[in-house]
Design a protein around this motif. Structure first.
Motif, PDB file in Angstrom:
ATOM      1  N   LYS A 112       0.935  -1.236   0.043  1.00 31.93           N
ATOM      2  CA  LYS A 112       0.144  -0.105  -0.048  1.00 31.93           C
ATOM      3  C   LYS A 112       0.592   1.139   0.008  1.00 31.93           C
ATOM      4  O   LYS A 112       0.326   2.417  -0.525  1.00 31.93           O
ATOM      5  CB  LYS A 112      -0.983   0.009   1.202  1.00 31.93           C
ATOM      6  CG  LYS A 112      -2.105  -0.935   1.079  1.00 31.93           C
ATOM      7  CD  LYS A 112      -3.234  -0.516  -0.002  1.00 31.93           C
ATOM      8  CE  LYS A 112      -4.210  -1.446  -0.160  1.00 31.93           C
ATOM      9  NZ  LYS A 112      -5.218  -1.351   0.957  1.00 31.93           N
ATOM     10  N   PRO A 113       2.060   1.526   0.829  1.00 29.85           N
ATOM     11  CA  PRO A 113       2.796   2.645   0.725  1.00 29.85           C
ATOM     12  C   PRO A 113       3.203   3.130  -0.638  1.00 29.85           C
ATOM     13  O   PRO A 113       3.427   4.197  -0.902  1.00 29.85           O
ATOM     14  CB  PRO A 113       3.983   2.274   1.430  1.00 29.85           C
ATOM     15  CG  PRO A 113       3.577   1.198   2.481  1.00 29.85           C
ATOM     16  CD  PRO A 113       2.707   0.382   1.630  1.00 29.85           C
ATOM     17  N   VAL A 152       9.231   1.533  -7.322  1.00 28.30           N
ATOM     18  CA  VAL A 152       8.265   2.396  -6.290  1.00 28.30           C
ATOM     19  C   VAL A 152       8.445   1.702  -4.991  1.00 28.30           C
ATOM     20  O   VAL A 152       8.214   1.996  -3.943  1.00 28.30           O
ATOM     21  CB  VAL A 152       7.093   2.962  -6.641  1.00 28.30           C
ATOM     22  CG1 VAL A 152       7.340   3.778  -7.862  1.00 28.30           C
ATOM     23  CG2 VAL A 152       6.321   1.844  -7.000  1.00 28.30           C
ATOM     24  N   GLY A 153       8.431   0.168  -5.077  1.00 33.17           N
ATOM     25  CA  GLY A 153       8.460  -0.602  -3.965  1.00 33.17           C
ATOM     26  C   GLY A 153       8.128  -2.136  -4.271  1.00 33.17           C
ATOM     27  O   GLY A 153       7.572  -2.274  -5.274  1.00 33.17           O
ATOM     28  N   ALA A 154       8.268  -2.946  -3.237  1.00 27.19           N
ATOM     29  CA  ALA A 154       7.853  -4.404  -3.581  1.00 27.19           C
ATOM     30  C   ALA A 154       7.758  -5.127  -2.413  1.00 27.19           C
ATOM     31  O   ALA A 154       8.048  -4.628  -1.307  1.00 27.19           O
ATOM     32  CB  ALA A 154       9.249  -5.106  -4.114  1.00 27.19           C
ATOM     33  N   TYR A 161       9.692  -3.517   0.594  1.00 27.45           N
ATOM     34  CA  TYR A 161      10.859  -3.161   0.362  1.00 27.45           C
ATOM     35  C   TYR A 161      10.735  -1.584  -0.581  1.00 27.45           C
ATOM     36  O   TYR A 161      10.135  -1.529  -1.431  1.00 27.45           O
ATOM     37  CB  TYR A 161      11.744  -4.013  -0.423  1.00 27.45           C
ATOM     38  CG  TYR A 161      11.964  -5.371   0.215  1.00 27.45           C
ATOM     39  CD1 TYR A 161      13.404  -5.410   0.823  1.00 27.45           C
ATOM     40  CD2 TYR A 161      11.278  -6.474   0.644  1.00 27.45           C
ATOM     41  CE1 TYR A 161      13.838  -6.890   1.482  1.00 27.45           C
ATOM     42  CE2 TYR A 161      11.463  -7.641   1.088  1.00 27.45           C
ATOM     43  CZ  TYR A 161      12.806  -7.492   1.740  1.00 27.45           C
ATOM     44  OH  TYR A 161      12.979  -8.783   2.262  1.00 27.45           O
ATOM     45  N   GLY A 162      11.392  -0.900   0.136  1.00 26.50           N
ATOM     46  CA  GLY A 162      11.287   0.339  -0.602  1.00 26.50           C
ATOM     47  C   GLY A 162      12.254   0.280  -1.638  1.00 26.50           C
ATOM     48  O   GLY A 162      13.220  -0.494  -1.679  1.00 26.50           O
ATOM     49  N   PRO A 163      12.288   1.474  -2.593  1.00 22.27           N
ATOM     50  CA  PRO A 163      13.247   1.670  -3.550  1.00 22.27           C
ATOM     51  C   PRO A 163      14.624   1.654  -2.991  1.00 22.27           C
ATOM     52  O   PRO A 163      15.646   1.036  -4.006  1.00 22.27           O
ATOM     53  CB  PRO A 163      12.954   3.187  -4.141  1.00 22.27           C
ATOM     54  CG  PRO A 163      11.756   3.232  -3.951  1.00 22.27           C
ATOM     55  CD  PRO A 163      11.365   2.856  -2.412  1.00 22.27           C
ATOM     56  N   GLY A 164      15.007   1.971  -1.862  1.00 25.32           N
ATOM     57  CA  GLY A 164      16.661   2.093  -1.485  1.00 25.32           C
ATOM     58  C   GLY A 164      16.928   0.548  -0.842  1.00 25.32           C
ATOM     59  O   GLY A 164      17.948   0.427  -0.579  1.00 25.32           O
ATOM     60  N   GLU A 165      15.946  -0.352  -0.817  1.00 23.23           N
ATOM     61  CA  GLU A 165      16.163  -1.736  -0.080  1.00 23.23           C
ATOM     62  C   GLU A 165      16.131  -2.687  -1.128  1.00 23.23           C
ATOM     63  O   GLU A 165      16.241  -3.850  -0.819  1.00 23.23           O
ATOM     64  CB  GLU A 165      14.964  -1.994   0.834  1.00 23.23           C
ATOM     65  CG  GLU A 165      14.979  -0.956   1.864  1.00 23.23           C
ATOM     66  CD  GLU A 165      13.696  -1.120   2.842  1.00 23.23           C
ATOM     67  OE1 GLU A 165      13.894  -1.663   4.187  1.00 23.23           O
ATOM     68  OE2 GLU A 165      12.619  -0.935   2.570  1.00 23.23           O
ATOM     69  N   PHE A 166      16.003  -2.306  -2.470  1.00 24.29           N
ATOM     70  CA  PHE A 166      16.093  -3.581  -3.515  1.00 24.29           C
ATOM     71  C   PHE A 166      17.359  -4.288  -3.695  1.00 24.29           C
ATOM     72  O   PHE A 166      17.312  -5.335  -4.222  1.00 24.29           O
ATOM     73  CB  PHE A 166      15.791  -2.697  -4.832  1.00 24.29           C
ATOM     74  CG  PHE A 166      14.203  -2.757  -5.184  1.00 24.29           C
ATOM     75  CD1 PHE A 166      13.720  -3.786  -6.397  1.00 24.29           C
ATOM     76  CD2 PHE A 166      13.250  -2.166  -4.310  1.00 24.29           C
ATOM     77  CE1 PHE A 166      12.604  -3.753  -6.446  1.00 24.29           C
ATOM     78  CE2 PHE A 166      12.094  -2.146  -4.524  1.00 24.29           C
ATOM     79  CZ  PHE A 166      11.495  -2.987  -5.671  1.00 24.29           C
ATOM     80  N   LYS A 167      18.463  -3.694  -3.127  1.00 23.72           N
ATOM     81  CA  LYS A 167      19.598  -4.288  -3.235  1.00 23.72           C
ATOM     82  C   LYS A 167      19.732  -5.743  -2.618  1.00 23.72           C
ATOM     83  O   LYS A 167      20.281  -6.748  -3.125  1.00 23.72           O
ATOM     84  CB  LYS A 167      20.827  -3.336  -2.518  1.00 23.72           C
ATOM     85  CG  LYS A 167      22.344  -3.947  -2.913  1.00 23.72           C
ATOM     86  CD  LYS A 167      23.297  -3.133  -2.435  1.00 23.72           C
ATOM     87  CE  LYS A 167      24.585  -3.834  -2.304  1.00 23.72           C
ATOM     88  NZ  LYS A 167      25.702  -2.762  -1.806  1.00 23.72           N
ATOM     89  N   ALA A 168      18.736  -5.832  -1.527  1.00 21.34           N
ATOM     90  CA  ALA A 168      18.836  -6.948  -0.469  1.00 21.34           C
ATOM     91  C   ALA A 168      18.026  -8.084  -1.447  1.00 21.34           C
ATOM     92  O   ALA A 168      18.557  -9.316  -1.392  1.00 21.34           O
ATOM     93  CB  ALA A 168      17.980  -6.735   0.607  1.00 21.34           C
ATOM     94  N   LEU A 169      17.125  -7.621  -2.485  1.00 28.07           N
ATOM     95  CA  LEU A 169      16.418  -8.403  -3.326  1.00 28.07           C
ATOM     96  C   LEU A 169      17.110  -8.995  -4.300  1.00 28.07           C
ATOM     97  O   LEU A 169      17.223  -9.999  -4.949  1.00 28.07           O
ATOM     98  CB  LEU A 169      15.303  -7.844  -3.628  1.00 28.07           C
ATOM     99  CG  LEU A 169      13.898  -7.553  -2.780  1.00 28.07           C
ATOM    100  CD1 LEU A 169      12.884  -6.864  -3.275  1.00 28.07           C
ATOM    101  CD2 LEU A 169      13.404  -8.829  -1.892  1.00 28.07           C
ATOM    102  N   GLU A 170      17.974  -8.047  -4.948  1.00 28.89           N
ATOM    103  CA  GLU A 170      18.862  -8.072  -6.055  1.00 28.89           C
ATOM    104  C   GLU A 170      20.015  -9.222  -5.893  1.00 28.89           C
ATOM    105  O   GLU A 170      20.766  -9.366  -6.853  1.00 28.89           O
ATOM    106  CB  GLU A 170      19.306  -6.836  -6.639  1.00 28.89           C
ATOM    107  CG  GLU A 170      18.075  -6.196  -7.376  1.00 28.89           C
ATOM    108  CD  GLU A 170      18.416  -4.778  -7.826  1.00 28.89           C
ATOM    109  OE1 GLU A 170      18.457  -4.674  -9.094  1.00 28.89           O
ATOM    110  OE2 GLU A 170      18.380  -4.013  -7.050  1.00 28.89           O
TER     111      GLU A 170
END
Length: 222
Positions: A112-113, A152-154, A161-170
Protein backbone atom coordinates in the motif's frame (compact mmCIF):
# COMPACT_ATOMS: atom_id res chain seq x y z
CA UNK A 1 -77.41 43.25 -43.54
CA UNK A 2 -73.95 43.76 -42.18
CA UNK A 3 -74.83 41.86 -39.06
CA UNK A 4 -75.54 38.71 -41.03
CA UNK A 5 -71.84 38.14 -41.84
CA UNK A 6 -69.79 35.84 -39.61
CA UNK A 7 -66.89 37.56 -37.92
CA UNK A 8 -63.54 36.83 -39.55
CA UNK A 9 -61.96 36.42 -36.11
CA UNK A 10 -63.78 33.22 -35.19
CA UNK A 11 -61.38 30.31 -34.37
CA UNK A 12 -60.89 27.73 -37.07
CA UNK A 13 -59.51 24.18 -36.89
CA UNK A 14 -55.73 24.19 -37.13
CA UNK A 15 -53.00 21.58 -36.62
CA UNK A 16 -51.29 21.45 -33.30
CA UNK A 17 -48.59 24.07 -32.94
CA UNK A 18 -45.10 22.96 -33.87
CA UNK A 19 -43.81 23.66 -30.37
CA UNK A 20 -45.96 20.85 -28.99
CA UNK A 21 -44.35 18.32 -31.30
CA UNK A 22 -40.91 19.58 -30.33
CA UNK A 23 -41.69 19.43 -26.65
CA UNK A 24 -42.82 15.81 -27.04
CA UNK A 25 -39.53 14.91 -28.76
CA UNK A 26 -37.51 16.76 -26.15
CA UNK A 27 -39.31 14.93 -23.38
CA UNK A 28 -37.93 11.66 -24.71
CA UNK A 29 -34.30 12.72 -24.43
CA UNK A 30 -34.05 12.46 -20.65
CA UNK A 31 -35.15 8.83 -20.98
CA UNK A 32 -32.45 8.05 -23.55
CA UNK A 33 -29.51 9.63 -21.74
CA UNK A 34 -29.71 7.60 -18.51
CA UNK A 35 -29.88 4.39 -20.56
CA UNK A 36 -26.66 5.29 -22.40
CA UNK A 37 -24.95 6.27 -19.13
CA UNK A 38 -26.10 3.05 -17.49
CA UNK A 39 -24.61 0.96 -20.30
CA UNK A 40 -21.31 2.83 -20.11
CA UNK A 41 -21.20 2.49 -16.32
CA UNK A 42 -21.85 -1.25 -16.60
CA UNK A 43 -19.00 -1.65 -19.11
CA UNK A 44 -16.64 0.37 -16.92
CA UNK A 45 -17.61 -1.64 -13.85
CA UNK A 46 -17.11 -4.86 -15.76
CA UNK A 47 -13.63 -3.84 -16.87
CA UNK A 48 -12.69 -2.88 -13.31
CA UNK A 49 -13.88 -6.23 -11.97
CA UNK A 50 -11.97 -7.99 -14.73
CA UNK A 51 -8.77 -6.13 -13.80
CA UNK A 52 -9.16 -7.00 -10.11
CA UNK A 53 -9.71 -10.66 -11.04
CA UNK A 54 -6.60 -10.62 -13.26
CA UNK A 55 -4.47 -9.21 -10.43
CA UNK A 56 -5.73 -11.86 -8.00
CA UNK A 57 -5.01 -14.56 -10.56
CA UNK A 58 -1.46 -13.26 -10.98
CA UNK A 59 -0.96 -13.33 -7.19
CA UNK A 60 -1.42 -17.10 -7.16
CA UNK A 61 2.01 -18.68 -6.87
CA UNK A 62 3.61 -15.23 -6.82
CA UNK A 63 6.90 -14.85 -4.92
CA UNK A 64 7.34 -11.11 -5.34
CA UNK A 65 5.19 -8.19 -6.46
CA UNK A 66 6.87 -4.91 -7.39
CA UNK A 67 5.60 -1.55 -8.57
CA UNK A 68 7.38 0.34 -11.35
CA UNK A 69 6.79 4.01 -12.14
CA UNK A 70 5.92 4.07 -15.83
CA UNK A 71 4.89 7.72 -16.24
CA UNK A 72 6.61 9.06 -19.35
CA UNK A 73 7.31 5.64 -20.84
CA UNK A 74 5.91 4.82 -24.27
CA UNK A 75 3.89 1.77 -25.25
CA UNK A 76 6.91 0.58 -27.21
CA UNK A 77 9.13 0.83 -24.14
CA UNK A 78 6.65 -1.07 -21.99
CA UNK A 79 6.49 -3.76 -24.65
CA UNK A 80 10.28 -4.04 -24.69
CA UNK A 81 10.27 -4.54 -20.90
CA UNK A 82 7.69 -7.32 -21.21
CA UNK A 83 9.67 -9.02 -23.97
CA UNK A 84 12.84 -8.98 -21.85
CA UNK A 85 11.24 -10.56 -18.78
CA UNK A 86 11.55 -14.30 -18.07
CA UNK A 87 8.48 -16.41 -18.84
CA UNK A 88 7.93 -16.71 -15.10
CA UNK A 89 7.20 -12.97 -14.81
CA UNK A 90 4.33 -10.75 -15.90
CA UNK A 91 4.04 -6.98 -16.26
CA UNK A 92 0.58 -5.47 -15.82
CA UNK A 93 -0.48 -1.84 -16.13
CA UNK A 94 -3.37 -1.21 -13.74
CA UNK A 95 -4.69 1.57 -11.54
CA UNK A 96 -3.53 1.71 -7.94
CA UNK A 97 -7.11 1.57 -6.67
CA UNK A 98 -7.83 -1.69 -8.49
CA UNK A 99 -4.58 -3.33 -7.42
CA UNK A 100 -5.22 -2.12 -3.89
CA UNK A 101 -8.65 -3.74 -3.95
CA UNK A 102 -7.17 -7.02 -5.20
CA UNK A 103 -4.51 -7.22 -2.46
CA UNK A 104 -6.77 -6.08 0.36
CA UNK A 105 -6.75 -8.54 3.25
CA UNK A 106 -3.71 -10.44 1.91
CA UNK A 107 0.01 -10.34 2.81
CA UNK A 108 0.49 -8.28 -0.38
CA UNK A 109 -1.37 -5.44 1.30
CA UNK A 110 2.01 -4.32 2.62
CA UNK A 111 2.47 -2.81 -0.85
CA UNK A 112 0.00 0.00 0.00
CA UNK A 113 2.77 2.62 0.68
CA UNK A 114 3.64 2.79 -3.03
CA UNK A 115 0.07 3.14 -4.30
CA UNK A 116 0.77 6.57 -5.75
CA UNK A 117 1.29 7.90 -9.25
CA UNK A 118 1.24 5.84 -12.45
CA UNK A 119 2.54 2.32 -11.83
CA UNK A 120 3.05 -0.89 -13.73
CA UNK A 121 3.12 -4.07 -11.65
CA UNK A 122 5.71 -6.82 -11.91
CA UNK A 123 4.55 -10.28 -10.81
CA UNK A 124 7.42 -12.70 -10.16
CA UNK A 125 6.44 -16.38 -10.20
CA UNK A 126 9.89 -17.79 -9.52
CA UNK A 127 12.27 -18.08 -6.60
CA UNK A 128 15.00 -16.56 -8.74
CA UNK A 129 14.13 -13.00 -7.73
CA UNK A 130 17.42 -11.35 -8.87
CA UNK A 131 17.00 -12.85 -12.34
CA UNK A 132 13.48 -11.45 -12.51
CA UNK A 133 14.57 -7.92 -11.54
CA UNK A 134 17.61 -7.81 -13.79
CA UNK A 135 15.81 -7.08 -17.12
CA UNK A 136 14.25 -3.89 -15.81
CA UNK A 137 17.56 -2.73 -14.37
CA UNK A 138 19.09 -3.24 -17.82
CA UNK A 139 16.23 -1.26 -19.37
CA UNK A 140 16.77 1.60 -16.95
CA UNK A 141 20.43 1.80 -17.83
CA UNK A 142 19.86 1.54 -21.57
CA UNK A 143 17.10 4.16 -21.64
CA UNK A 144 18.76 6.31 -18.97
CA UNK A 145 15.68 6.47 -16.77
CA UNK A 146 17.24 5.35 -13.48
CA UNK A 147 16.17 8.52 -11.69
CA UNK A 148 12.78 9.07 -13.32
CA UNK A 149 11.37 5.54 -13.62
CA UNK A 150 12.54 3.41 -10.73
CA UNK A 151 10.90 0.67 -8.67
CA UNK A 152 8.51 2.31 -6.23
CA UNK A 153 8.41 -0.66 -3.88
CA UNK A 154 7.95 -4.40 -3.60
CA UNK A 155 6.63 -7.08 -1.29
CA UNK A 156 8.53 -10.29 -0.70
CA UNK A 157 7.51 -12.81 1.95
CA UNK A 158 5.04 -10.32 3.38
CA UNK A 159 7.65 -7.60 3.89
CA UNK A 160 7.64 -4.24 2.12
CA UNK A 161 10.85 -3.12 0.41
CA UNK A 162 11.26 0.53 -0.50
CA UNK A 163 13.28 1.73 -3.52
CA UNK A 164 16.43 1.97 -1.42
CA UNK A 165 16.12 -1.61 -0.17
CA UNK A 166 16.10 -3.40 -3.51
CA UNK A 167 19.76 -4.32 -3.23
CA UNK A 168 18.79 -6.99 -0.68
CA UNK A 169 16.43 -8.50 -3.24
CA UNK A 170 18.85 -8.22 -6.15
CA UNK A 171 21.69 -9.94 -4.29
CA UNK A 172 19.74 -12.92 -3.00
CA UNK A 173 21.58 -16.19 -3.70
CA UNK A 174 20.37 -18.26 -6.62
CA UNK A 175 19.18 -21.82 -6.16
CA UNK A 176 22.51 -23.15 -7.45
CA UNK A 177 24.37 -21.01 -4.95
CA UNK A 178 22.11 -22.25 -2.15
CA UNK A 179 22.83 -25.86 -3.12
CA UNK A 180 26.56 -25.23 -3.17
CA UNK A 181 26.46 -23.47 0.18
CA UNK A 182 24.53 -26.25 1.88
CA UNK A 183 26.54 -29.10 0.37
CA UNK A 184 29.75 -27.36 1.32
CA UNK A 185 28.54 -26.93 4.87
CA UNK A 186 27.42 -30.57 5.17
CA UNK A 187 30.56 -32.02 3.64
CA UNK A 188 33.00 -29.63 5.27
CA UNK A 189 34.12 -29.16 8.87
CA UNK A 190 31.56 -28.76 11.61
CA UNK A 191 32.41 -25.07 11.87
CA UNK A 192 31.06 -24.54 8.35
CA UNK A 193 27.74 -26.04 9.29
CA UNK A 194 27.60 -23.93 12.45
CA UNK A 195 28.30 -20.80 10.39
CA UNK A 196 25.48 -21.68 8.03
CA UNK A 197 23.08 -22.24 10.89
CA UNK A 198 24.00 -18.87 12.37
CA UNK A 199 22.83 -17.09 9.23
CA UNK A 200 19.43 -15.31 9.20
CA UNK A 201 16.53 -17.69 9.64
CA UNK A 202 15.21 -17.04 6.13
CA UNK A 203 18.56 -18.03 4.56
CA UNK A 204 18.74 -21.19 6.65
CA UNK A 205 15.22 -22.19 5.64
CA UNK A 206 16.03 -21.54 2.00
CA UNK A 207 19.16 -23.66 2.22
CA UNK A 208 17.43 -26.57 3.95
CA UNK A 209 14.43 -26.41 1.59
CA UNK A 210 16.72 -26.51 -1.40
CA UNK A 211 18.57 -29.50 -0.01
CA UNK A 212 15.32 -31.38 0.64
CA UNK A 213 14.19 -30.74 -2.91
CA UNK A 214 17.50 -31.97 -4.23
CA UNK A 215 17.20 -35.21 -2.26
CA UNK A 216 13.63 -35.69 -3.49
CA UNK A 217 14.70 -35.17 -7.11
CA UNK A 218 17.55 -37.66 -6.73
CA UNK A 219 15.19 -40.21 -5.15
CA UNK A 220 12.66 -39.72 -7.94
CA UNK A 221 15.22 -40.27 -10.67
CA UNK A 222 16.71 -43.38 -9.00
Amino acid sequence: METSFLPTTLPTAKPLPAFRTLSTTASLRPHLRPRTSTIRAAITRGRKEETVATVREQLEGCYLLAGIKYEGLTVKQLRSIRDALPETCSLLVAKNTLVGKAIEGTPWEALKPCMKGMNAWLFVHTEEVPTALKPYRAFQKEERVEETNDFVGAVFEGKFYGPGEFKALETMPSRAEVYAKLLGALQGPATSLVTTLQAPARDVVAVLSAYVRKLEEEAGSA
